[in-house]
Design a protein around this motif. Structure first.
Motif, PDB file in Angstrom:
ATOM      1  N   THR A 167       2.699  27.541  12.668  1.00 43.16           N
ATOM      2  CA  THR A 167       2.698  28.392  11.470  1.00 43.16           C
ATOM      3  C   THR A 167       4.104  28.896  11.163  1.00 43.16           C
ATOM      4  N   SER A 168       4.843  29.306  12.203  1.00 41.14           N
ATOM      5  CA  SER A 168       6.207  29.797  11.970  1.00 41.14           C
ATOM      6  C   SER A 168       7.136  28.672  11.521  1.00 41.14           C
ATOM      7  N   HIS A 169       6.929  27.459  12.039  1.00 40.96           N
ATOM      8  CA  HIS A 169       7.741  26.317  11.602  1.00 40.96           C
ATOM      9  C   HIS A 169       7.484  25.994  10.125  1.00 40.96           C
ATOM     10  N   ILE A 170       6.211  25.997   9.752  1.00 44.26           N
ATOM     11  CA  ILE A 170       5.867  25.715   8.353  1.00 44.26           C
ATOM     12  C   ILE A 170       6.427  26.799   7.440  1.00 44.26           C
ATOM     13  N   THR A 171       6.294  28.050   7.872  1.00 41.76           N
ATOM     14  CA  THR A 171       6.819  29.168   7.083  1.00 41.76           C
ATOM     15  C   THR A 171       8.325  29.046   6.898  1.00 41.76           C
ATOM     16  N   LEU A 172       9.027  28.713   7.972  1.00 44.24           N
ATOM     17  CA  LEU A 172      10.476  28.579   7.885  1.00 44.24           C
ATOM     18  C   LEU A 172      10.869  27.442   6.952  1.00 44.24           C
ATOM     19  N   PHE A 173      10.144  26.330   7.014  1.00 44.34           N
ATOM     20  CA  PHE A 173      10.460  25.216   6.132  1.00 44.34           C
ATOM     21  C   PHE A 173      10.210  25.594   4.667  1.00 44.34           C
ATOM     22  N   LEU A 174       9.092  26.257   4.395  1.00 44.26           N
ATOM     23  CA  LEU A 174       8.810  26.682   3.017  1.00 44.26           C
ATOM     24  C   LEU A 174       9.831  27.702   2.528  1.00 44.26           C
ATOM     25  N   PHE A 194      12.917  25.715   1.738  1.00 44.77           N
ATOM     26  CA  PHE A 194      12.724  24.975   0.484  1.00 44.77           C
ATOM     27  C   PHE A 194      12.858  25.913  -0.709  1.00 44.77           C
ATOM     28  N   PHE A 195      12.214  27.075  -0.629  1.00 45.95           N
ATOM     29  CA  PHE A 195      12.247  28.039  -1.723  1.00 45.95           C
ATOM     30  C   PHE A 195      13.675  28.515  -2.004  1.00 45.95           C
ATOM     31  N   PHE A 196      14.404  28.884  -0.940  1.00 42.24           N
ATOM     32  CA  PHE A 196      15.747  29.386  -1.182  1.00 42.24           C
ATOM     33  C   PHE A 196      16.716  28.279  -1.580  1.00 42.24           C
ATOM     34  N   THR A 197      16.462  27.069  -1.164  1.00 44.08           N
ATOM     35  CA  THR A 197      17.268  25.950  -1.646  1.00 44.08           C
ATOM     36  C   THR A 197      17.043  25.784  -3.151  1.00 44.08           C
ATOM     37  N   LEU A 198      15.813  25.960  -3.585  1.00 44.38           N
ATOM     38  CA  LEU A 198      15.500  25.892  -5.014  1.00 44.38           C
ATOM     39  C   LEU A 198      16.168  27.039  -5.773  1.00 44.38           C
ATOM     40  N   VAL A 199      16.107  28.245  -5.220  1.00 47.79           N
ATOM     41  CA  VAL A 199      16.730  29.402  -5.869  1.00 47.79           C
ATOM     42  C   VAL A 199      18.241  29.205  -5.970  1.00 47.79           C
ATOM     43  N   PHE A 200      18.860  28.785  -4.865  1.00 48.69           N
ATOM     44  CA  PHE A 200      20.308  28.549  -4.891  1.00 48.69           C
ATOM     45  C   PHE A 200      20.668  27.444  -5.878  1.00 48.69           C
ATOM     46  N   SER A 201      19.786  26.474  -6.017  1.00 45.54           N
ATOM     47  CA  SER A 201      20.035  25.392  -6.966  1.00 45.54           C
ATOM     48  C   SER A 201      20.008  25.914  -8.403  1.00 45.54           C
ATOM     49  N   ASN A 237      14.316  18.231  -8.640  1.00 44.11           N
ATOM     50  CA  ASN A 237      14.757  16.912  -8.193  1.00 44.11           C
ATOM     51  C   ASN A 237      15.968  17.029  -7.273  1.00 44.11           C
ATOM     52  N   THR A 238      16.870  17.955  -7.585  1.00 43.51           N
ATOM     53  CA  THR A 238      18.048  18.189  -6.735  1.00 43.51           C
ATOM     54  C   THR A 238      17.623  18.654  -5.352  1.00 43.51           C
ATOM     55  N   VAL A 239      16.665  19.562  -5.311  1.00 45.57           N
ATOM     56  CA  VAL A 239      16.190  20.087  -4.019  1.00 45.57           C
ATOM     57  C   VAL A 239      15.466  19.003  -3.238  1.00 45.57           C
ATOM     58  N   ILE A 240      14.638  18.244  -3.907  1.00 42.95           N
ATOM     59  CA  ILE A 240      13.886  17.190  -3.217  1.00 42.95           C
ATOM     60  C   ILE A 240      14.831  16.135  -2.644  1.00 42.95           C
ATOM     61  N   ASN A 241      15.956  15.901  -3.287  1.00 38.78           N
ATOM     62  CA  ASN A 241      16.913  14.912  -2.808  1.00 38.78           C
ATOM     63  C   ASN A 241      17.960  15.485  -1.850  1.00 38.78           C
ATOM     64  N   ASN A 242      17.811  16.744  -1.437  1.00 41.41           N
ATOM     65  CA  ASN A 242      18.755  17.352  -0.513  1.00 41.41           C
ATOM     66  C   ASN A 242      18.518  16.787   0.886  1.00 41.41           C
ATOM     67  N   GLN A 243      19.493  16.050   1.392  1.00 46.54           N
ATOM     68  CA  GLN A 243      19.319  15.402   2.690  1.00 46.54           C
ATOM     69  C   GLN A 243      19.232  16.397   3.844  1.00 46.54           C
ATOM     70  N   TYR A 244      19.850  17.569   3.690  1.00 45.57           N
ATOM     71  CA  TYR A 244      19.771  18.583   4.747  1.00 45.57           C
ATOM     72  C   TYR A 244      18.352  19.100   4.911  1.00 45.57           C
ATOM     73  N   GLU A 251      25.983  25.003  -2.140  1.00 48.66           N
ATOM     74  CA  GLU A 251      26.712  25.065  -0.881  1.00 48.66           C
ATOM     75  C   GLU A 251      26.107  26.119   0.038  1.00 48.66           C
ATOM     76  N   TYR A 252      25.644  27.229  -0.532  1.00 42.70           N
ATOM     77  CA  TYR A 252      25.053  28.289   0.275  1.00 42.70           C
ATOM     78  C   TYR A 252      23.713  27.858   0.865  1.00 42.70           C
ATOM     79  N   SER A 253      22.964  27.102   0.101  1.00 40.54           N
ATOM     80  CA  SER A 253      21.700  26.614   0.653  1.00 40.54           C
ATOM     81  C   SER A 253      21.965  25.610   1.767  1.00 40.54           C
ATOM     82  N   ASN A 254      23.014  24.805   1.625  1.00 40.14           N
ATOM     83  CA  ASN A 254      23.358  23.858   2.687  1.00 40.14           C
ATOM     84  C   ASN A 254      23.802  24.584   3.950  1.00 40.14           C
ATOM     85  N   ILE A 255      24.510  25.701   3.799  1.00 41.74           N
ATOM     86  CA  ILE A 255      24.908  26.494   4.961  1.00 41.74           C
ATOM     87  C   ILE A 255      23.671  27.051   5.657  1.00 41.74           C
TER      88      ILE A 255
END
Length: 130
Positions: free
Chosen positions: A51-58, A61-68, A9-16, A74-78
């Protein structure tokens, strides 16, 4: 299980993350418009780009979840801000390549950045050819 749902839920609500998605979509749109205006539309290049754009977004998302999970959002936001700036530069470059005027100071910065990037590429290619 409850902790995982809180983190998701934290990751899904990340405005960045939403801003990054928006910039990716604008980059795809401006890149496609640039290709049409320069008559360089190729489906293979388009597929690879999307494909590269989708890969980068995924990846983001994954590393934002891991950092969460590790409670270092803060590191995921950076990381997300880095990609947002990178896509912003790409959008401005695409707009400039379509002939839409951009301020001279910004154009000069792009030329300087491009020269520095090309200088590094030339050196790498020369070293590989030896």
């Amino acid at each position: 299980m409850n902790n995982i749902m809180i983190q998701i839920n934290t990751v899904i609500n990340n405005q960045y993350l939403y801003i990054l998605l928006l910039f990716i979509l604008f980059d795809i749109i401006t890149g496609t418009l640039k290709a049409f205006s320069n008559n360089t539309v190729y489906s293979k290049i388009s597929k690879q780009g999307i494909t590269s754009h989708i890969t980068l977004f995924l990846f983001s998302f994954f590393f934002t979840l891991v950092f969460s999970f590790f409670n270092v959002n803060e590191y995921s936001n950076i990381l997300l801000l880095f990609y947002i700036v990178s896509y912003g530069l790409s959008i401005i470059e695409n707009v400039g390549a379509m002939g839409i005027p951009i301020p001279k100071w910004l154009k000069d910065k792009f030329i300087l950045l491009q020269e520095e990037t090309n200088k590094g590429v030339d050196n790498d290619e020369n070293e590989r050819n030896k």
